[in-house]
Design an enzyme around this catalytic site. Sequence first.
Site, PDB file in Angstrom:
ATOM      1  CG  LEU A 211      39.634  45.468  41.781  1.00  0.00           C
ATOM      2  CD1 LEU A 211      38.957  45.833  40.465  1.00  0.00           C
ATOM      3  CD2 LEU A 211      41.102  45.884  41.756  1.00  0.00           C
ATOM      4  CG  HIS A 212      33.703  42.338  43.881  1.00  0.00           C
ATOM      5  ND1 HIS A 212      33.213  43.623  43.801  1.00  0.00           N
ATOM      6  CD2 HIS A 212      32.671  41.522  43.552  1.00  0.00           C
ATOM      7  CE1 HIS A 212      31.944  43.585  43.453  1.00  0.00           C
ATOM      8  NE2 HIS A 212      31.596  42.323  43.282  1.00  0.00           N
ATOM      9  NE  ARG A 213      31.041  42.943  37.624  1.00  0.00           N
ATOM     10  CZ  ARG A 213      29.853  42.473  37.984  1.00  0.00           C
ATOM     11  NH1 ARG A 213      29.306  42.858  39.113  1.00  0.00           N
ATOM     12  NH2 ARG A 213      29.221  41.621  37.224  1.00  0.00           N
ATOM     13  CB  ALA A 214      35.048  37.039  37.692  1.00  0.00           C
TER      14      ALA A 214
ATOM     15  CG  ASP B 237      34.733  45.701  40.438  1.00  0.00           C
ATOM     16  OD1 ASP B 237      34.261  45.741  41.593  1.00  0.00           O
ATOM     17  OD2 ASP B 237      35.610  44.875  40.095  1.00  0.00           O
TER      18      ASP B 237
END
Length: 434
Positions: free
Chosen positions: A203-206, A281
Amino acid sequence: MKIAFIIGTRPEIIKMSPLIDEVDKRGINYILVHTGQHYDHEMSQQFFLDLELKEPDYNIGVGSDSHGKQTATMLKGIEDVLTSEKPDIVLVQGDTNAVLAGALAAAKLHIAVGHVEAGLRSYDKTMPEEINRMVADVCTNLFFVPTEETAINLLFEGISPKDIFITGNTVVDACYRNLKIARKNSSIMSKLGLEGDILSLTLHRAENVDDKERLENIIEALLNIENLTIVFPVHPRTVKTLKEFGMYSKLKKAPHIKMIKPVGYLDFLILQSHSKMMITDSGGIQEEAITLNVPCLTLRYNTERPETVQAGGNILVGSDTKKITNNVSQILNDHEMYRRMREAPNPYGDGKTSEKILDAILDSYNQGKLEIKPPEEIATDHSKKLLRVDADITVAEFENKNPKFMINLVFDDDTPTYPHPNISLKGKTIIVSY
């Protein structure tokens, strides 16, 4: 012949690794140009050693900065290298700033560009990756697309089918190649003391981690998941916002969630291969999951990997709490659904993509198609026409009979189809250019 590989991030290095192997195997001259977009220890010498690759010949060392400054620094550095080395073709992979800079620098120097994983489209221009891949494709000469669907994306943008090669995706080659290395060297499962069913999470997308409401919805879903251990290598960006929004401690206290520091690629490949399912993601992990036969839920509302969804191995759930928890529950409890997702056909090929790409490059080189020259004839109109075909004739036969026409697209009723040479045109509508 000389090939220049432009690489800048971990996914690019991973997906280029089997292609570099193939070039090595055939004894072709090549250089590795590392932009340094990922600049931590894992992107240094050790990462290349882990993947059994040679060190880069050049490291531009761009580091972290704004998109504009980062791309500008890469452009200058890559231009200097290409001017000195004079390769016959520059290969870029994917949709990073390194891809944008590499393709643009080569195009300006009249050096042929080969785009590995060309044609992907999310149709979401708020994603920087979408801009990068679209601009790179404008600069590209040889398009190595993973699927027929990605080829059709390019055909609708006016790219000639003669320049498109449906090769599959090097992610399959890379998974097979690198999983062998990982099994020899990784001890991540015993190190973390993992037993029973695990769910690996990224989980890392802005758009997810910087949006409080979306992040709260995702975290609520994770807290409600039962009957397996969630292994969560937490990206520094995600740690920061989880703490800012007061959610970090909730996850830390959850007995079924194991939050760990980011792990190396080989360790994560082992985690994925042992996972009951994935939640992510990331774009690349959607590809890896279907390659490793692991059901995947994607925390996005669109994807440039729609083939994984159509094949049945991936489900888009966005940040909807109920959608996430309901799908996890159904996948775990419905054995037939789980079997279908595990056995979903891989749309990205059989692990021989690198061979197909290099064959296409060598064929183009031998035919002189990599030479970028200005026009030598007065330009004519580039017209297109829509035709209905009633004769029992194939694409190849039609073009031989009508040499001034090139078939760009075939429509079977209202469904666009790639113009493979041997498909029958009887009863179909075609778009031709002449």
